[in-house]
Scaffold this motif. Structure first.
Motif, short mmCIF file in Angstrom:
data_model
loop_
_atom_site.label_atom_id
_atom_site.label_comp_id
_atom_site.label_asym_id
_atom_site.label_seq_id
_atom_site.Cartn_x
_atom_site.Cartn_y
_atom_site.Cartn_z
N THR A 9 0.44 -1.04 0.02
CA THR A 9 -0.26 -0.14 -0.14
C THR A 9 1.03 1.15 -0.06
OG1 THR A 9 0.06 -0.16 2.38
CG2 THR A 9 -1.62 -1.17 0.99
N PHE A 10 0.08 2.46 -0.76
CA PHE A 10 1.15 3.54 -0.62
C PHE A 10 0.60 4.48 0.82
CE2 PHE A 10 1.53 7.86 -1.72
CZ PHE A 10 3.21 7.97 -2.41
N GLY A 11 1.16 5.04 1.49
CA GLY A 11 0.38 6.51 2.35
C GLY A 11 2.07 6.94 3.03
N PRO A 12 1.86 7.72 4.38
CA PRO A 12 3.10 7.90 5.03
C PRO A 12 3.42 6.73 5.71
CG PRO A 12 0.83 9.30 5.48
CD PRO A 12 0.50 7.62 4.52
N SER A 13 4.50 7.37 6.29
CA SER A 13 5.75 6.01 7.14
C SER A 13 5.34 5.91 8.31
CB SER A 13 6.72 6.18 6.94
OG SER A 13 7.44 5.48 7.64
N LYS A 14 4.79 4.58 8.48
CA LYS A 14 4.30 4.49 10.16
C LYS A 14 5.74 4.30 11.21
CE LYS A 14 -0.06 2.53 8.99
NZ LYS A 14 -0.49 2.44 8.07
N LEU A 15 6.32 4.00 9.85
CA LEU A 15 8.19 3.61 11.30
C LEU A 15 9.12 4.42 11.05
CD1 LEU A 15 7.95 -0.11 10.88
CD2 LEU A 15 6.70 0.90 12.72
N LEU A 16 8.84 5.52 11.21
CA LEU A 16 9.95 6.43 11.42
C LEU A 16 11.36 5.96 11.86
CD1 LEU A 16 10.90 9.57 9.75
CD2 LEU A 16 9.97 10.25 10.99
N ASP A 17 12.04 6.41 11.33
CA ASP A 17 13.55 6.37 12.93
C ASP A 17 14.43 7.13 12.81
OD1 ASP A 17 15.05 5.30 14.71
OD2 ASP A 17 15.04 3.64 13.60
N HIS A 18 15.51 7.47 13.91
CA HIS A 18 16.80 7.55 13.11
C HIS A 18 17.85 7.16 13.36
CE1 HIS A 18 16.34 7.71 17.74
NE2 HIS A 18 17.63 7.54 17.43
N GLU A 19 18.92 8.20 12.82
CA GLU A 19 19.97 7.40 12.19
C GLU A 19 21.19 7.77 13.80
OE1 GLU A 19 21.05 5.26 9.16
OE2 GLU A 19 19.70 3.61 9.75
N THR A 70 14.22 -0.14 20.55
CA THR A 70 13.14 -0.67 21.23
C THR A 70 13.53 -2.24 20.51
OG1 THR A 70 11.98 -0.33 19.37
CG2 THR A 70 12.04 1.70 21.12
N TRP A 71 14.39 -2.80 19.80
CA TRP A 71 14.06 -3.81 19.12
C TRP A 71 12.80 -4.54 18.55
CZ3 TRP A 71 18.72 -5.60 19.35
CH2 TRP A 71 18.87 -6.90 18.30
N ARG A 72 12.82 -3.63 16.93
CA ARG A 72 11.59 -3.47 16.61
C ARG A 72 10.49 -3.12 17.07
NH1 ARG A 72 12.15 -9.07 12.85
NH2 ARG A 72 10.83 -8.52 11.21
N GLY A 73 10.21 -2.46 17.70
CA GLY A 73 9.41 -2.20 18.51
C GLY A 73 8.27 -3.33 19.53
N THR A 74 9.54 -3.89 20.29
CA THR A 74 9.35 -4.69 20.86
C THR A 74 9.19 -4.43 22.26
OG1 THR A 74 11.12 -6.60 21.10
CG2 THR A 74 9.48 -7.07 19.87
N GLU A 75 10.09 -3.68 22.46
CA GLU A 75 10.81 -3.08 23.72
C GLU A 75 10.86 -1.27 23.63
OE1 GLU A 75 14.66 -4.35 24.98
OE2 GLU A 75 14.37 -6.13 24.02
N PRO A 76 9.28 -1.08 24.04
CA PRO A 76 9.44 0.59 23.82
C PRO A 76 10.03 1.21 24.90
CG PRO A 76 7.07 -0.38 24.72
CD PRO A 76 8.05 -1.33 24.29
N ILE A 77 9.80 2.88 24.65
CA ILE A 77 10.81 3.40 25.66
C ILE A 77 9.79 4.35 26.16
CG2 ILE A 77 12.18 5.46 25.55
CD1 ILE A 77 14.28 4.83 23.17
N THR A 78 10.18 4.83 27.32
CA THR A 78 8.55 6.00 27.95
C THR A 78 9.84 6.98 28.32
OG1 THR A 78 7.94 3.50 29.20
CG2 THR A 78 7.33 5.69 29.90
N LEU A 79 9.08 7.82 27.33
CA LEU A 79 9.34 9.18 27.74
C LEU A 79 8.68 9.65 29.08
CD1 LEU A 79 8.43 10.85 23.84
CD2 LEU A 79 11.24 9.39 25.26
N ALA A 80 9.66 10.67 29.09
CA ALA A 80 9.33 12.10 30.23
C ALA A 80 8.56 12.41 30.76
CB ALA A 80 10.05 13.39 30.17
#
Ligand code: MN
Length: 438
Positions: free
Chosen positions: A202-212, A387-397
């Motif tokens: 499908t075509f649409g906005p990326s749901k898995l945007l990341d930094h490097e 987050t290991w592909r999203g399986t270990e999410p990070i909690t923000l402040a």
């Protein structure tokens, strides 16, 4: 741990704020950048960062403060990008740096008492920073074994590292037109994604945007003619300086499109660089022999082996703040911390390999390390790993969880070098906030 500075070994700099122990820009740093002054819009100029200020090189030239420098150096410092300076050689870079040091310290060339001092020394916060060079070509590598192993083990558990990985610095030719400077908003990209890897997409906005988290380095000196190689031992002479680089990546797009030719639109929409180029000369005291290779690693082929090769110990920190946190004035949450020394392939090896075919490099070309990760979880340099592909999410402040980046999030990367007996020198910041897809 913050060490006490030995002030007796320091050159005295009279610029306010330049000797602050937690500052990025003491007299030992003197990074080059390009900016517009608020009173000279549309007229980018070369600056040197010092303390909370920056020295306007074109203005210095106009007031005769660059007298004594070779005319070719003065001409390069009057240009609207760093390409002219980058095209000179290491001896000229040293001469330019020594001259600026003289202006900002208390010797015979000091401008401390100069009548036009306030015309050339500008508050850094008032400048509109630019991408420091006209970047002709940009290449991104994959130089961290920790990163390559982590990502490889997610997608190919039986063979995390491909058979070539320890023999050559893997890379791809990136996109120069979408390199932007610190603070530029990042629009969430569209792309093709496939939930199953088998299609249809499908075509649409990326749901898995990341930094490097990466370090970029600019090619300097005379370029090699096509057909000529740059040896690994010669490569360091062509390392003008380093910046922090964020190679924004759309992981869901990348996963569907990358085979068989590698990253394409998942990485071509934006890469952010920090504005100040920290020279190799300034980084020299923080270089250590490297890279470290493990028992059992294959021998390096001769064209990549150099006994004096080195890595730079730059501490790198990634901070994340949601829109709500920024609105509430909450401090950003640290997502990772690592060091540029933890790479398997050195800058010299990356450049030697890049030109091993006779590929011609030009002053202002940008090469980047690839995501820098280290041995510990907190050293992982992108959300995919952290987050290991999203399986270990990070909690923000603010109590919210992150697997990947959300609209309104602002990501900041900072980098600095510290060593006993030496001052801290830093890179400033490499920031970007995520805007909704258009
Ligand atoms: Mn990358």
């Amino acid at each position: 741990m913050r060490r006490k500075l030995d002030m007796t070994t320091e050159t005295h700099c009279w610029v306010p704020g330049a000797t602050r122990a937690d500052g990025d820009f003491p007299i030992q740093n003197l990074p080059w950048g390009v900016a517009e002054r608020s009173d000279r819009q549309g007229e980018p100029r070369i600056f040197v960062a010092i303390g909370d200020s920056a020295l306007d090189m074109a203005e210095c030239a106009g007031f005769g403060m660059l007298a004594g420098l070779a005319p070719r150096i003065e001409a390069a410092l009057r240009m609207p990008t760093l390409n002219g300076l980058m095209a000179l050689d290491a001896a000229d870079w040293t001469a330019a740096r020594a001259h600026v040091t003289g202006l900002l310290t208390s010797g015979a060339h000091s401008i401390e008492k100069h009548a036009r001092r306030d015309a050339v020394l500008i508050a850094r916060a008032s400048l509109k920073m630019q991408v420091p060079a006209a970047i002709g070509d940009y290449t991104d590598f994959y130089a961290s074994e920790f990163h390559a192993t982590n990502v490889g083990s997610m997608f190919r558990p039986n063979q995390p590292l491909m058979p070539n990985w320890k023999y050559l610095p893997v890379g791809y030719h990136g996109r120069a037109s979408s390199i932007v400077v610190d603070g530029t908003p990042v629009v969430r990209p569209h792309g093709q994604t496939s939930a199953t890897d088998e299609g249809p997409p499908t075509f649409g906005p990326s749901k898995l945007l990341d930094h490097e988290l990466e370090v970029g380095f600019f090619f300097g000196g005379a370029g090699n003619a096509m057909g000529n190689r740059i040896s690994v031992a010669e490569a360091a002479k062509h390392l003008f300086g380093c910046v922090i680089l964020n190679d924004w990546s759309a992981r869901d797009v990348q996963k569907w499109e990358y085979q068989p030719l590698g990253p394409f639109t998942a990485k071509n929409f934006c890469s952010t660089v920090s504005p100040w180029v920290v020279t190799l000369e300034a980084l020299r005291p923080y270089c250590i022999p490297g890279p470290s290779r493990k028992e059992g690693d294959p021998a390096m082929l001769d064209y990549l082996r150099w006994d004096n090769d080195f890595v730079v110990d730059v501490t790198l920190e990634v901070l994340l703040a949601s829109a709500a946190m920024r609105a509430a004035g909450t401090a950003p949450t640290r997502v990772s911390i690592g060091s540029f020394k933890d790479v398997y392939w050195t800058m010299s090896q990356m450049l030697a390999h890049h030109t091993s075919t006779g590929c011609n490099m030009r002053p202002g070309d940008l090469l980047a390390s690839g995501t820098i990760s280290g041995p510990a979880k907190e050293n992982r340099g992108c959300m995919l790993e952290r987050t290991w592909r999203g399986t270990e999410p990070i909690t923000l402040a603010d109590g919210t969880e992150r697997r990947f980046l959300q609209d309104g999030d602002e990501l900041t990367i900072r980098g600095w070098c510290e060593r006993p007996g030496l001052p801290r020198i830093g890179f400033g910041e490499c920031r970007g906030a995520i805007m909704p897809a258009r």
